[in-house]
Scaffold this active site. Structure first.
Site, mmCIF file in Angstrom:
data_model
loop_
_atom_site.group_PDB
_atom_site.id
_atom_site.type_symbol
_atom_site.label_atom_id
_atom_site.label_comp_id
_atom_site.label_asym_id
_atom_site.label_seq_id
_atom_site.Cartn_x
_atom_site.Cartn_y
_atom_site.Cartn_z
ATOM 1 N N ASP A 106 -50.132 70.539 40.658
ATOM 2 C CA ASP A 106 -50.777 71.655 41.362
ATOM 3 C C ASP A 106 -51.921 72.260 40.560
ATOM 4 O OD1 ASP A 106 -48.968 71.212 43.331
ATOM 5 O OD2 ASP A 106 -47.811 73.048 43.056
ATOM 6 N N SER A 113 -36.918 72.836 41.374
ATOM 7 C CA SER A 113 -38.020 73.653 40.878
ATOM 8 C C SER A 113 -37.465 74.447 39.712
ATOM 9 C CB SER A 113 -38.527 74.581 41.981
ATOM 10 O OG SER A 113 -39.485 75.478 41.462
ATOM 11 N N ARG A 168 -43.748 86.549 33.337
ATOM 12 C CA ARG A 168 -45.023 86.561 34.061
ATOM 13 C C ARG A 168 -45.985 87.639 33.568
ATOM 14 N NH1 ARG A 168 -43.701 82.032 34.453
ATOM 15 N NH2 ARG A 168 -43.059 81.005 36.381
ATOM 16 N N ASP A 184 -43.650 85.385 42.024
ATOM 17 C CA ASP A 184 -44.572 85.290 40.889
ATOM 18 C C ASP A 184 -45.997 85.700 41.217
ATOM 19 O OD1 ASP A 184 -42.625 84.575 39.128
ATOM 20 O OD2 ASP A 184 -43.024 82.424 39.207
#
Length: 413
Positions: free
Chosen positions: A27, A189, A108, A137
């Site tokens: 990605d 994931s 994050r 996120d």
């Protein structure tokens, strides 16, 4: 007049330079040429080392440049992550929805903060991330950008491009001569950092399905853990851990060591269905061996050093604190103010807690503190000078007066 990108395509908006949160996966690799094509900009890839493992950092610079980036910036944030983000949450007792120790939620904002710093260093006018529009996120990254530099343009390809899945991304990569990662695609994931490892997707999307044992990576099956328990003594100063078995360690080193110890004993597995910020429920499995040990130790020490009402208020505020962190509001003045309260209220929480680790469980076997409010001479069943048992009669009469008055009313007395 219109501006054109690298392939002569009409630009959505002309940007000078974009700092992209970069992992080296498919990605973020295709985001690099997409940004150049659609915004006519230079792309600076940024990777934060928050303890995800050396294997995830290998070869990133070449990958980034092969994708079209002008440079890759890597920063080691492990100590900052644990010291300035994990430990404040630990001190606050922040746990989201009874189980989640906020591993991704805390990581994050430290990454996004570093991106803002890098944007200033390289003269970028924009930042970008590869989060989808369904998760938490995206909120965590962007609220941090807004709080620290509201002038930065935020680009989110997943909300703009026509790519809908992995096959589209591979096709785009081939078309733009981007090396397609050849590593085997995990069926899960995952997000890993020094604090935890999360798993989502595949069979976990059915909340009735039991996770497969080969999914776990940080912890052994408790059934396969050692048959003998291991005792660990955690030293704590003002609500924060500082040592293991008397050996002082830096924040990151301390967590890393406890991950090894806890993982060996199958500590810290959590399987939960949580409420995402964006409104949907999701099921995730988390491995947080060191964190589970530390939360047990810190909260246990507070049983000695904090009085009843202080513990109640602290626990009440911890729920809101966890919610703010989960929602990406790390730099919100409310969280910062609550953090100041937590820091003040735990000034006396100094001492040590001894824990027994055995086949997935953490048991407290001892706790001590120079600031302990526990007095054996008062708590003992033997008679003492400070506590006169006869005083209990008057206390009970007054404490129970509202119940007695209500009963009298109901009985017409």
């Amino acid at each position: 007049m219109t501006s054109s990108g690298v392939d002569g395509k009409v630009l959505r908006k002309k940007l000078n330079k974009v700092v992209l949160a970069y992992s080296g996966g498919l990605d973020t690799s295709v985001i690099v040429p997409w940004l150049r094509e659609n915004y006519g900009c230079e792309v600076v890839c940024f990777t934060a080392d928050v303890g995800q493992g050396v294997q995830e950092l290998e070869g990133l610079e070449q990958k980034a440049k092969d994708s079209g980036a002008c440079q890759l910036v890597v920063k080691d944030l492990k100590e900052e992550f644990v010291r300035d983000f994990v430990f404040p949450c630990l001190r606050a007792g922040a746990i989201y929805e009874r189980k989640y120790l906020l591993g991704t939620s805390m990581a994050r904002p430290v990454i996004a903060k570093a991106m803002v710093d890098v944007a200033k260093e390289v003269g970028a006018d924009a930042v970008a991330h590869g989060c989808t529009g369904k998760g938490n996120d995206q909120v965590r990254f962007e609220l941090t950008f807004f709080a620290l530099n509201p002038q930065l343009t935020v680009v989110v390809p997943w909300r703009e491009w026509e790519i809908t899945g992995r096959e589209d991304a591979i096709e785009y990569a081939i078309k733009h001569n981007v090396p397609v990662p050849v590593t085997k695609k995990s069926i899960y994931s995952r997000d890993r950092n020094l604090w935890h490892l999360s798993h989502e997707g595949d069979i976990l999307e059915d909340p009735a399905s039991e996770p497969k044992e080969d999914m776990y990576m940080m912890t052994v099956d408790p059934k396969e853990a050692p048959d003998e328990p291991e005792y660990v003594k955690i030293g704590i100063v003002e609500g924060l851990p500082v040592s293991i078995n008397g050996k002082e360690l830096s924040p990151a080193s301390l967590v890393s060591e406890l991950n090894k110890i806890g993982g060996k004993h199958g500590i810290g597995r959590v399987d939960m269905v949580e409420n995402r910020l964006v409104g949907m429920k999701s099921r995730g499995v988390y491995e947080t061996p060191g964190g589970t040990i530390l939360f047990t130790a810190v909260s246990e020490l507070e049983s000695l050093t904090l009085d009843r009402e202080t513990i109640q208020i602290k626990d009440f505020l911890a729920l809101k604190y966890a919610e703010l962190v989960y929602a990406g509001r790390w730099f919100d003045p409310l969280r910062e103010s609550m953090d100041a309260f937590m820091k003040e209220i735990t000034k006396t929480s100094t001492g040590s807690v001894t824990l027994k680790l055995y086949k997935g469980s953490v048991s407290v076997t001892g706790r001590e503190s120079p600031n302990s409010l526990y007095r054996q001479d008062i708590s003992s069943f033997e008679s003492g000078d400070i506590y006169n048992q006869a005083d209990a009669a008057g206390f009970i009469r007054l404490y129970g007066l509202p119940m007695r008055v209500r009963a009298m009313l109901e009985k017409g007395l």
